[in-house]
Write a protein that holds these residues in place. Structure first.
Motif, PDB file in Angstrom:
ATOM      1  N   LYS A   6      18.826 -21.075 -26.701  1.00 21.80           N
ATOM      2  CA  LYS A   6      19.816 -20.396 -27.844  1.00 21.80           C
ATOM      3  C   LYS A   6      21.087 -21.045 -28.383  1.00 21.80           C
ATOM      4  CE  LYS A   6      21.942 -15.291 -28.731  1.00 21.80           C
ATOM      5  NZ  LYS A   6      21.165 -14.185 -27.974  1.00 21.80           N
ATOM      6  N   LEU A   7      21.274 -20.711 -29.561  1.00 19.83           N
ATOM      7  CA  LEU A   7      22.466 -21.767 -30.656  1.00 19.83           C
ATOM      8  C   LEU A   7      23.431 -20.314 -31.086  1.00 19.83           C
ATOM      9  CD1 LEU A   7      24.452 -24.096 -30.372  1.00 19.83           C
ATOM     10  CD2 LEU A   7      22.442 -24.291 -32.741  1.00 19.83           C
ATOM     11  N   ASP A   8      24.003 -19.628 -30.964  1.00 22.48           N
ATOM     12  CA  ASP A   8      25.026 -19.052 -31.550  1.00 22.48           C
ATOM     13  C   ASP A   8      25.573 -20.040 -33.191  1.00 22.48           C
ATOM     14  OD1 ASP A   8      24.571 -16.395 -30.650  1.00 22.48           O
ATOM     15  OD2 ASP A   8      26.764 -17.322 -29.607  1.00 22.48           O
ATOM     16  N   VAL A   9      25.692 -19.829 -34.266  1.00 22.71           N
ATOM     17  CA  VAL A   9      25.794 -20.951 -35.827  1.00 22.71           C
ATOM     18  C   VAL A   9      26.833 -20.569 -36.628  1.00 22.71           C
ATOM     19  CG1 VAL A   9      24.883 -21.975 -37.732  1.00 22.71           C
ATOM     20  CG2 VAL A   9      23.463 -22.173 -35.419  1.00 22.71           C
ATOM     21  N   TYR A  10      27.879 -20.124 -36.952  1.00 20.73           N
ATOM     22  CA  TYR A  10      28.766 -19.321 -37.593  1.00 20.73           C
ATOM     23  C   TYR A  10      28.968 -20.126 -38.485  1.00 20.73           C
ATOM     24  CZ  TYR A  10      30.198 -17.864 -32.817  1.00 20.73           C
ATOM     25  OH  TYR A  10      30.159 -17.355 -32.079  1.00 20.73           O
ATOM     26  N   LEU A 256      15.981 -34.534 -37.683  1.00 18.27           N
ATOM     27  CA  LEU A 256      16.401 -32.946 -36.925  1.00 18.27           C
ATOM     28  C   LEU A 256      15.655 -31.596 -36.663  1.00 18.27           C
ATOM     29  CD1 LEU A 256      20.526 -34.140 -36.938  1.00 18.27           C
ATOM     30  CD2 LEU A 256      19.023 -34.013 -34.760  1.00 18.27           C
ATOM     31  N   PRO A 257      15.096 -31.357 -37.921  1.00 14.55           N
ATOM     32  CA  PRO A 257      14.742 -29.974 -38.094  1.00 14.55           C
ATOM     33  C   PRO A 257      13.554 -29.849 -37.288  1.00 14.55           C
ATOM     34  CG  PRO A 257      15.422 -31.340 -40.194  1.00 14.55           C
ATOM     35  CD  PRO A 257      15.743 -32.593 -39.729  1.00 14.55           C
ATOM     36  N   VAL A 258      12.864 -31.428 -36.845  1.00 10.87           N
ATOM     37  CA  VAL A 258      11.261 -31.092 -35.793  1.00 10.87           C
ATOM     38  C   VAL A 258      12.643 -30.128 -35.030  1.00 10.87           C
ATOM     39  CG1 VAL A 258       9.486 -31.752 -34.739  1.00 10.87           C
ATOM     40  CG2 VAL A 258      10.209 -32.332 -37.429  1.00 10.87           C
ATOM     41  N   LEU A 259      12.911 -31.446 -34.488  1.00 14.31           N
ATOM     42  CA  LEU A 259      13.883 -30.952 -33.639  1.00 14.31           C
ATOM     43  C   LEU A 259      14.489 -29.908 -33.206  1.00 14.31           C
ATOM     44  CD1 LEU A 259      15.583 -34.457 -31.974  1.00 14.31           C
ATOM     45  CD2 LEU A 259      13.333 -33.470 -31.098  1.00 14.31           C
ATOM     46  N   LEU A 260      14.950 -29.002 -34.242  1.00 18.39           N
ATOM     47  CA  LEU A 260      15.799 -27.612 -33.810  1.00 18.39           C
ATOM     48  C   LEU A 260      15.438 -27.107 -33.974  1.00 18.39           C
ATOM     49  CD1 LEU A 260      18.858 -28.558 -35.795  1.00 18.39           C
ATOM     50  CD2 LEU A 260      19.190 -27.874 -33.896  1.00 18.39           C
ATOM     51  N   SER A 261      13.304 -26.997 -34.642  1.00 16.05           N
ATOM     52  CA  SER A 261      12.164 -25.604 -34.205  1.00 16.05           C
ATOM     53  C   SER A 261      12.342 -25.286 -32.437  1.00 16.05           C
ATOM     54  CB  SER A 261      11.073 -26.213 -34.768  1.00 16.05           C
ATOM     55  OG  SER A 261      10.383 -27.209 -34.065  1.00 16.05           O
TER      56      SER A 261
END
Length: 272
Positions: A6-10, A256-261
């Motif tokens: 889980k990552l909080d993104v601002y 990165l888009p694939v990894l961040l999925s």
């Protein structure tokens, strides 16, 4: 069912940067590329070219068989869509008469490269500590940490389980960044510009000269970035522009888009 990281993104608007020869403003847009808000000025140094980095790697490999390096994946969001924070390096910086940033002309004379913040580890240095040191150096304009200080911090933490933000307690980086999960590992065989997310089958393990690890980095809600390299600025690139766009960003950033999925992204608002 496995749990996602889980990552909080601002929001993008929470972040501001300063770098050399900037007269103020709140950033700009060039195509899909969002420039993080800018103000003020700071001293800067010239970053190494790709050839200089390869020559430096070759010199280091005279004493070390393989060099380890780290890079951080930092995320912000705009309209609830993830944007990756990248360091954009240009060979020429176009400015208008008032000193504000102008979009460079579309020609082959302007070389533009994108990379994730990070760098090479010192011998025996923990990867998490190195990444915090590099983030502090390149994004917060901190003074270069002496080699002996890094080794002493690693030795002190070698027999104890310590949060990675505490192993760099002389730096502000631990207050703004928290090193998270490993996203990917890339390998450089011999001294070529190409890196691969695997060791090529015709390459022996002893011929790998660099191993690069990508970490997910948790950002604080607000960070005031201070750039220390001339000709380098922070931009936020949306995932839809990165996806399969190796021609512009290179294979590592385009993956990165694939990894961040694999990451569960929590979009946070500006209200606290």
């Amino acid at each position: 069912m496995s749990l996602k990281a889980k990552l909080d993104v601002y929001p993008l608007e929470n972040y501001t940067q300063t770098y050399v020869d900037v007269a103020g403003g709140r950033g700009g847009v060039a195509g899909n590329e969002i420039h993080i808000g800018t103000s003020g000025s700071s001293a800067a140094s010239r970053p190494k070219s790709a050839m200089e980095k390869l020559l430096s790697l070759k010199a280091r490999c005279e004493d070390e068989q393989c060099v380890h390096s780290v890079e951080g994946v930092l995320l912000v969001h705009l309209h609830r869509h993830p944007h990756v924070v990248l360091m954009k390096q240009t060979s020429q910086r176009a400015r208008d008469a008032d000193g504000l940033r102008a979009v460079p002309p579309s020609n082959t004379n302007v070389e533009v490269t994108y990379r994730l913040p990070g760098g090479r580890c010192r011998r025996g240095e923990a990867e998490e500590s190195c990444l915090l040191r590099k983030l502090g150096r390149h994004l917060l304009n901190e003074a270069k940490m002496p080699t002996g200080a890094a080794e002493a911090a690693n030795a002190a933490a070698s027999d104890t389980v310590v949060d990675v933000t505490m192993t760099h307690n002389t730096s502000k980086a631990g207050s703004f960044f928290r090193v998270g999960e490993v996203m990917a590992t890339w390998y450089r065989p011999h001294f070529t510009p190409h890196m691969y997310p695997y060791v090529p089958p015709h390459i022996t393990s002893g011929s790998v000269r660099e191993v690069r690890t990508l970490f997910l980095v948790h950002l604080e809600p607000t960070v005031f970035f201070s750039m220390m390299q001339e000709g380098v600025e922070l931009v936020a690139a949306p995932l839809f522009d990165l996806y399969e766009n190796t021609g512009k960003y290179g294979p590592m950033v385009a993956s990165l888009p694939v990894l961040l999925s694999r990451v569960l992204i929590n979009y946070c608002s500006t209200e606290y």
